[in-house]
Design a protein around this motif. Structure first.
Motif, PDB file in Angstrom:
ATOM      1  N   LYS A  81       0.816  -1.216   0.000  1.00 41.38           N
ATOM      2  CA  LYS A  81       0.000   0.000   0.000  1.00 41.38           C
ATOM      3  C   LYS A  81       0.851   1.268   0.000  1.00 41.38           C
ATOM      4  CE  LYS A  81      -4.162  -1.891   2.176  1.00 41.38           C
ATOM      5  NZ  LYS A  81      -5.079  -1.814   3.337  1.00 41.38           N
ATOM      6  N   ASN A  82       2.079   1.149   0.498  1.00 37.01           N
ATOM      7  CA  ASN A  82       2.963   2.311   0.544  1.00 37.01           C
ATOM      8  C   ASN A  82       4.004   2.293  -0.570  1.00 37.01           C
ATOM      9  OD1 ASN A  82       1.687   3.174   2.917  1.00 37.01           O
ATOM     10  ND2 ASN A  82       3.019   1.889   4.171  1.00 37.01           N
ATOM     11  N   SER A  83       3.845   1.364  -1.519  1.00 38.12           N
ATOM     12  CA  SER A  83       4.824   1.212  -2.584  1.00 38.12           C
ATOM     13  C   SER A  83       4.331   1.882  -3.859  1.00 38.12           C
ATOM     14  CB  SER A  83       5.070  -0.273  -2.850  1.00 38.12           C
ATOM     15  OG  SER A  83       3.950  -0.842  -3.519  1.00 38.12           O
ATOM     16  N   SER A  84       5.127   1.760  -4.915  1.00 42.61           N
ATOM     17  CA  SER A  84       4.751   2.346  -6.204  1.00 42.61           C
ATOM     18  C   SER A  84       3.580   1.626  -6.851  1.00 42.61           C
ATOM     19  CB  SER A  84       5.958   2.322  -7.144  1.00 42.61           C
ATOM     20  OG  SER A  84       6.970   3.197  -6.676  1.00 42.61           O
TER      21      SER A  84
ATOM     22  N   GLY B 228       0.261   2.920  -9.577  1.00 40.89           N
ATOM     23  CA  GLY B 228      -0.027   2.354 -10.884  1.00 40.89           C
ATOM     24  C   GLY B 228       1.051   1.457 -11.454  1.00 40.89           C
ATOM     25  N   GLU B 229       2.110   1.205 -10.708  1.00 39.96           N
ATOM     26  CA  GLU B 229       3.169   0.333 -11.195  1.00 39.96           C
ATOM     27  C   GLU B 229       2.645  -1.091 -11.360  1.00 39.96           C
ATOM     28  OE1 GLU B 229       7.684   0.483 -10.167  1.00 39.96           O
ATOM     29  OE2 GLU B 229       6.760  -0.853  -8.689  1.00 39.96           O
ATOM     30  N   THR B 230       3.073  -1.771 -12.425  1.00 41.14           N
ATOM     31  CA  THR B 230       2.591  -3.120 -12.694  1.00 41.14           C
ATOM     32  C   THR B 230       3.280  -4.128 -11.781  1.00 41.14           C
ATOM     33  OG1 THR B 230       4.280  -3.648 -14.353  1.00 41.14           O
ATOM     34  CG2 THR B 230       2.277  -2.512 -15.120  1.00 41.14           C
ATOM     35  N   LEU B 231       2.674  -5.320 -11.709  1.00 44.57           N
ATOM     36  CA  LEU B 231       3.244  -6.408 -10.921  1.00 44.57           C
ATOM     37  C   LEU B 231       4.646  -6.751 -11.404  1.00 44.57           C
ATOM     38  CD1 LEU B 231       3.105  -8.848  -8.964  1.00 44.57           C
ATOM     39  CD2 LEU B 231       1.918 -10.103 -10.780  1.00 44.57           C
ATOM     40  N   VAL B 232       4.821  -6.866 -12.714  1.00 46.12           N
ATOM     41  CA  VAL B 232       6.125  -7.246 -13.259  1.00 46.12           C
ATOM     42  C   VAL B 232       7.163  -6.164 -12.994  1.00 46.12           C
ATOM     43  CG1 VAL B 232       7.395  -7.757 -15.393  1.00 46.12           C
ATOM     44  CG2 VAL B 232       5.155  -8.786 -14.993  1.00 46.12           C
TER      45      VAL B 232
ATOM     46  N   ALA C  50       8.169  -6.377  -9.335  1.00 45.45           N
ATOM     47  CA  ALA C  50       9.015  -7.542  -9.111  1.00 45.45           C
ATOM     48  C   ALA C  50      10.404  -7.354  -9.718  1.00 45.45           C
ATOM     49  CB  ALA C  50       8.347  -8.771  -9.690  1.00 45.45           C
ATOM     50  N   SER C  51      10.467  -6.705 -10.882  1.00 45.77           N
ATOM     51  CA  SER C  51      11.763  -6.461 -11.521  1.00 45.77           C
ATOM     52  C   SER C  51      12.621  -5.533 -10.671  1.00 45.77           C
ATOM     53  CB  SER C  51      11.547  -5.868 -12.911  1.00 45.77           C
ATOM     54  OG  SER C  51      10.892  -6.790 -13.758  1.00 45.77           O
ATOM     55  N   THR C  52      11.976  -4.561 -10.043  1.00 43.44           N
ATOM     56  CA  THR C  52      12.697  -3.667  -9.147  1.00 43.44           C
ATOM     57  C   THR C  52      13.283  -4.450  -7.978  1.00 43.44           C
ATOM     58  OG1 THR C  52      11.290  -1.790  -9.726  1.00 43.44           O
ATOM     59  CG2 THR C  52      12.489  -1.647  -7.641  1.00 43.44           C
ATOM     60  N   LEU C  53      12.453  -5.317  -7.402  1.00 43.07           N
ATOM     61  CA  LEU C  53      12.940  -6.151  -6.299  1.00 43.07           C
ATOM     62  C   LEU C  53      14.039  -7.095  -6.768  1.00 43.07           C
ATOM     63  CD1 LEU C  53       9.542  -7.029  -4.586  1.00 43.07           C
ATOM     64  CD2 LEU C  53      11.316  -5.526  -3.697  1.00 43.07           C
ATOM     65  N   ASN C  54      13.894  -7.628  -7.966  1.00 45.51           N
ATOM     66  CA  ASN C  54      14.873  -8.571  -8.505  1.00 45.51           C
ATOM     67  C   ASN C  54      16.255  -7.923  -8.617  1.00 45.51           C
ATOM     68  OD1 ASN C  54      15.257 -11.275  -9.518  1.00 45.51           O
ATOM     69  ND2 ASN C  54      15.583 -10.376 -11.541  1.00 45.51           N
ATOM     70  N   ALA C  55      16.263  -6.637  -8.933  1.00 44.72           N
ATOM     71  CA  ALA C  55      17.531  -5.916  -9.055  1.00 44.72           C
ATOM     72  C   ALA C  55      18.249  -5.806  -7.716  1.00 44.72           C
ATOM     73  CB  ALA C  55      17.285  -4.527  -9.631  1.00 44.72           C
ATOM     74  N   MET C  56      17.501  -6.007  -6.620  1.00 43.18           N
ATOM     75  CA  MET C  56      18.092  -5.974  -5.279  1.00 43.18           C
ATOM     76  C   MET C  56      18.672  -7.328  -4.872  1.00 43.18           C
ATOM     77  SD  MET C  56      15.182  -3.683  -3.364  1.00 43.18           S
ATOM     78  CE  MET C  56      14.585  -2.156  -4.085  1.00 43.18           C
ATOM     79  N   GLN C  57      18.590  -8.310  -5.778  1.00 43.93           N
ATOM     80  CA  GLN C  57      19.195  -9.630  -5.595  1.00 43.93           C
ATOM     81  C   GLN C  57      18.633 -10.430  -4.411  1.00 43.93           C
ATOM     82  OE1 GLN C  57      21.437 -10.882  -7.910  1.00 43.93           O
ATOM     83  NE2 GLN C  57      20.906  -8.997  -9.003  1.00 43.93           N
TER      84      GLN C  57
ATOM     85  N   LEU D 289       3.759 -16.301 -13.370  1.00 42.40           N
ATOM     86  CA  LEU D 289       4.288 -15.227 -14.215  1.00 42.40           C
ATOM     87  C   LEU D 289       5.598 -14.697 -13.652  1.00 42.40           C
ATOM     88  CD1 LEU D 289       4.049 -13.047 -16.461  1.00 42.40           C
ATOM     89  CD2 LEU D 289       2.679 -11.704 -14.857  1.00 42.40           C
ATOM     90  N   LEU D 290       5.621 -14.450 -12.358  1.00 43.65           N
ATOM     91  CA  LEU D 290       6.833 -13.913 -11.732  1.00 43.65           C
ATOM     92  C   LEU D 290       7.984 -14.917 -11.801  1.00 43.65           C
ATOM     93  CD1 LEU D 290       5.376 -12.077  -8.618  1.00 43.65           C
ATOM     94  CD2 LEU D 290       6.180 -11.088 -10.757  1.00 43.65           C
ATOM     95  N   SER D 291       7.676 -16.200 -11.703  1.00 38.16           N
ATOM     96  CA  SER D 291       8.739 -17.212 -11.761  1.00 38.16           C
ATOM     97  C   SER D 291       9.458 -17.204 -13.099  1.00 38.16           C
ATOM     98  CB  SER D 291       8.157 -18.602 -11.477  1.00 38.16           C
ATOM     99  OG  SER D 291       7.399 -19.089 -12.580  1.00 38.16           O
ATOM    100  N   ARG D 292       8.766 -16.722 -14.156  1.00 38.39           N
ATOM    101  CA  ARG D 292       9.374 -16.655 -15.484  1.00 38.39           C
ATOM    102  C   ARG D 292      10.133 -15.347 -15.704  1.00 38.39           C
ATOM    103  NH1 ARG D 292       5.594 -16.237 -19.040  1.00 38.39           N
ATOM    104  NH2 ARG D 292       3.637 -16.667 -17.955  1.00 38.39           N
ATOM    105  N   LYS D 293       9.899 -14.375 -14.832  1.00 40.52           N
ATOM    106  CA  LYS D 293      10.511 -13.065 -15.003  1.00 40.52           C
ATOM    107  C   LYS D 293      11.696 -12.817 -14.071  1.00 40.52           C
ATOM    108  CE  LYS D 293       7.414 -11.521 -18.010  1.00 40.52           C
ATOM    109  NZ  LYS D 293       7.779 -11.098 -19.391  1.00 40.52           N
TER     110      LYS D 293
END
Length: 315
Positions: free
Chosen positions: A87-90, A94-98, A101-108, A124-128
């Motif tokens: 609720k406090n995130s982007s 309006g930021e999409t799920l992918v 998740a991509s932003t989080l993925n960059a944090m390793q 879907l996320l498991s493929r991204k």
């Protein structure tokens, strides 16, 4: 109890659903979870198995039991755990799920636990993403770790699943818990019955290959386990039930209906409960009958086993 010799490795690198697991993999996960029950009851509950690993909880739907048990599981195994406040995130901008998740993925991160209102979100996320993804509930599709903790609870009480009758009762239509449980229990040899008003049964119910009835007395007859489900009013866009009072009269669990089950039958509920709608309080709070608090305890152990198996597969 020591850890089992045949330690499970989830070769896919993810835990997306019960569908796709073998009976052998399920048994190995339950054996491993048993060892974590022992660890969690010890004075020193922590290990360093996941030291240096990062676990992110990404919950787009409200959760108490699942999110807190994943957090506790990760911390007891030595992981760094981050609970993302959606609720406090982007996402709220309006930021999409992918994209999120991509932003989080960059944090390793090493593991991402996701709950989402849409079926297929975890897959879907498991493929991204490059990390392990754990499905903590996707729409009305699956909730695999709930099924594992329920199976662990049943096995510890009854010793096994073969020829045991499990009646899953209530809002089958909207329940990912029901779908994961019926898959797992049927695979392990249990006799599964679905009990619900016709309005709360999926239109493709025949494909599940289990017994179906709208009569609670018929459905509970000789049952070893009575698993009640939450009435998911937030997912109902129309009139699925006449009223909560009428629902309880016909499909809520009380002593009169429970008497149709096998003597000594045990009652489960994944929570949260609507008391007086799905289940009477005197049953929910009766520790001689109710396994509800035990399910909560088994949830931490089952999720520790999943984290263990995933990290071993990626070691």
């Amino acid at each position: 109890m020591t850890a089992p010799s045949a330690l499970p490795i989830l070769k896919s690198g993810h835990m997306l659903g019960i569908e796709g697991l073998s009976p052998g993999e399920i048994t190995a996960l339950l054996d491993l979870a048993d060892s974590y029950v022992v660890q969690n009851r010890a004075v020193d509950k922590k290990s360093g198995l996941l030291k240096g690993r990062t676990l992110v909880n990404l919950f787009f739907e409200a959760s108490t039991r699942t999110q807190s048990s994943f957090e506790l599981a990760g911390k007891r195994m030595g992981a760094d755990v981050m609970n993302m406040a959606v609720k406090n995130s982007s996402v709220s901008k309006g930021e999409t799920l992918v994209d999120t998740a991509s932003t989080l993925n960059a944090m390793q991160p090493d593991m991402l636990v996701v709950r989402h209102q849409d079926a297929g979100a975890a897959e879907l996320l498991s493929r991204k993403l490059s990390c392990s993804v754990i499905n903590a509930g996707d729409g009305a599709h699956e909730h695999p770790t709930q099924a594992l903790l329920d199976a662990l609870t049943i096995r510890r009480r009854l010793g096994g699943f073969e020829n045991r009758i499990v009646a899953i009762c209530g809002d089958i239509l909207h329940s990912r818990v029901a779908r994961s449980n019926l898959r797992l229990l049927a695979m392990m040899g249990a006799r599964v019955r679905l009990v619900a008003p016709r309005t709360l049964l999926p239109t493709d119910i025949d494909r599940f290959g289990v017994e179906v009835t709208s009569d609670m007395r018929e459905g509970l007859k000789d049952a070893d386990i009575v698993m009640m489900l939450r009435l998911q009013l937030e997912r109902m866009g129309g009139a699925f039930i006449p009223s909560p009072r009428e629902y309880f009269r016909f499909w809520g669990l009380d002593r009169e209906k429970l008497a149709y089950a096998r003597p000594g039958a045990l009652v489960m509920h994944p929570g949260p409960m609507n008391r007086g709608v799905e289940i009477a309080s005197d049953i929910a709070d009766d520790l001689d009958v109710s396994l509800i608090q035990e399910q909560v305890e088994m949830g931490v152990a089952a999720r520790m086993a999943v984290l263990d198996a995933l990290q071993r597969g990626r070691a």
